[in-house]
Design an enzyme around this catalytic site. Structure first.
Site, mmCIF file in Angstrom:
data_model
loop_
_atom_site.group_PDB
_atom_site.id
_atom_site.type_symbol
_atom_site.label_atom_id
_atom_site.label_comp_id
_atom_site.label_asym_id
_atom_site.label_seq_id
_atom_site.Cartn_x
_atom_site.Cartn_y
_atom_site.Cartn_z
ATOM 1 N N HIS A 72 0.837 -1.311 -0.127
ATOM 2 C CA HIS A 72 0.160 0.010 -0.093
ATOM 3 C C HIS A 72 0.802 1.238 -0.112
ATOM 4 O O HIS A 72 0.768 2.115 -0.824
ATOM 5 C CB HIS A 72 -1.088 -0.039 1.256
ATOM 6 C CG HIS A 72 -1.584 1.270 1.446
ATOM 7 N ND1 HIS A 72 -2.928 1.553 1.185
ATOM 8 C CD2 HIS A 72 -1.340 2.383 2.131
ATOM 9 C CE1 HIS A 72 -3.090 2.789 1.324
ATOM 10 N NE2 HIS A 72 -2.184 3.197 1.855
ATOM 11 N N GLU A 73 1.892 1.313 0.845
ATOM 12 C CA GLU A 73 2.706 2.570 0.964
ATOM 13 C C GLU A 73 3.357 2.659 -0.251
ATOM 14 O O GLU A 73 3.818 3.695 -0.829
ATOM 15 C CB GLU A 73 3.608 2.245 2.288
ATOM 16 C CG GLU A 73 2.880 2.546 3.512
ATOM 17 C CD GLU A 73 2.094 3.875 3.702
ATOM 18 O OE1 GLU A 73 2.506 4.902 3.366
ATOM 19 O OE2 GLU A 73 0.803 3.588 4.042
ATOM 20 N N HIS B 166 1.504 4.250 -2.696
ATOM 21 C CA HIS B 166 1.415 5.813 -2.868
ATOM 22 C C HIS B 166 2.738 6.395 -3.742
ATOM 23 O O HIS B 166 2.509 7.193 -4.444
ATOM 24 C CB HIS B 166 1.781 6.296 -1.326
ATOM 25 C CG HIS B 166 0.127 6.203 -0.625
ATOM 26 N ND1 HIS B 166 -0.739 6.958 -1.151
ATOM 27 C CD2 HIS B 166 -0.185 5.735 0.487
ATOM 28 C CE1 HIS B 166 -1.740 6.626 -0.397
ATOM 29 N NE2 HIS B 166 -1.429 5.993 0.623
ATOM 30 N N GLU C 174 -6.055 6.849 -1.411
ATOM 31 C CA GLU C 174 -6.107 6.033 -0.631
ATOM 32 C C GLU C 174 -6.365 4.540 -1.219
ATOM 33 O O GLU C 174 -5.998 3.449 -1.087
ATOM 34 C CB GLU C 174 -6.815 5.779 0.766
ATOM 35 C CG GLU C 174 -6.293 6.941 1.807
ATOM 36 C CD GLU C 174 -4.784 6.613 2.165
ATOM 37 O OE1 GLU C 174 -4.416 5.287 1.927
ATOM 38 O OE2 GLU C 174 -3.928 7.371 2.532
#
Length: 265
Positions: free
Chosen positions: A124-125, A128, A186
């Site tokens: 997920h990070e 980004h 997100e």
């Protein structure tokens, strides 16, 4: 006549700036990102160096190897060498910065049951970063000139400008300020991260388990900085479940290609 010529020149300059700032996210969405990637990488490097000086770094070799094993598998799917640091911090938090930097708090390592759950957060990070979300929101909120000025401000995170800069990068909670990514960002990071972990051979179904655990942890007294800026647990889980069949296919392809990470906690 002079004014008309000036206005035409200004219009052309703005149009060129707009066109050169347009980009496309990994999910196919058009973005507006003014800042050169090299500038964002510089900001990420500086912010990470500041964190390493100010926050205690874990000396637990087993935990560090666990995180690095997972990160290496995911990094192979996006390319480049990523620096990974485990910080001694009880909060359930992790982050990735432009310039290929990843930080994971020990509290998050304690929470997860296995490699797949931590891979969901790291994916997920990294999502980004791959989607250039920091660049996009700096461009949207500060404009090109102000954004460039923030590059130097990262070196002084205690100042008001410095706090704004690091919060835009996605680690504002470290300095008492949180400027959350939008729900759109997100959601994109969730989908990119789910695909990344699956392509690396991790079980994407564990992402749902991870967010259920995070939701349960957020009801207790311990601060959950990672969740303080994110969409509702129900929405996130529903979206992940909807994309899970696609991610499971990616995992099967990864396993067939010999990708079978074994990262022991």
């Amino acid at each position: 006549m002079m004014i008309d010529r000036y206005l035409k020149s200004l219009y052309v300059l703005l149009l060129v700036s707009f066109l050169t700032a347009c980009a496309t996210s990994p999910m196919g969405r058009t973005q507006l990102a003014f800042l050169p990637d090299a500038e964002l990488d510089s900001m990420g490097l500086q912010a990470f160096e500041n964190l390493k000086k100010e926050k205690p770094i874990s000396r637990n070799a087993r935990e560090t190897e666990f995180v690095r094993c997972i990160t290496s598998a995911i990094a192979r799917e996006v390319g480049g060498e990523w620096e990974v640091v485990v910080f001694e911090d009880a909060s359930l938090n992790a982050f990735a910065l432009p310039g290929r930097k990843i930080g994971v708090h020990t509290g998050l390592i304690d929470l997860v049951d296995n490699q797949d759950q931590l891979a969901a957060v790291i994916g997920h990070e990294v999502g980004h970063v791959m989607a250039r979300h920091s660049n996009e929101r700096m461009s949207q909120q500060m404009g090109a000139q102000a954004g460039i000025a923030l590059v130097q401000a990262v070196a002084a995170p205690q100042t008001a400008m410095g706090q704004t800069a690091v919060s835009l990068l996605g680690i504002g909670a470290e300095y008492g300020i949180i400027m959350p990514f939008s729900r759109l960002h997100e959601s994109e990071a969730d989908m990119i991260g789910l695909d990344l972990m699956a392509k690396a051979g991790f079980n994407p179904a564990e992402s749902v388990t991870l967010w259920l655990k995070m939701a349960q942890a957020s009801q207790g007294p311990r601060p959950v900085e990672f969740l303080s800026t994110h969409p509702s647990h129900e929405t996130r889980i529903e979206d992940l479940q909807a994309r899970l069949p696609h991610a499971l296919q990616l995992q099967q392809q990864a396993i067939a290609a010999g990708k079978n990470p074994r990262c022991a906690k």
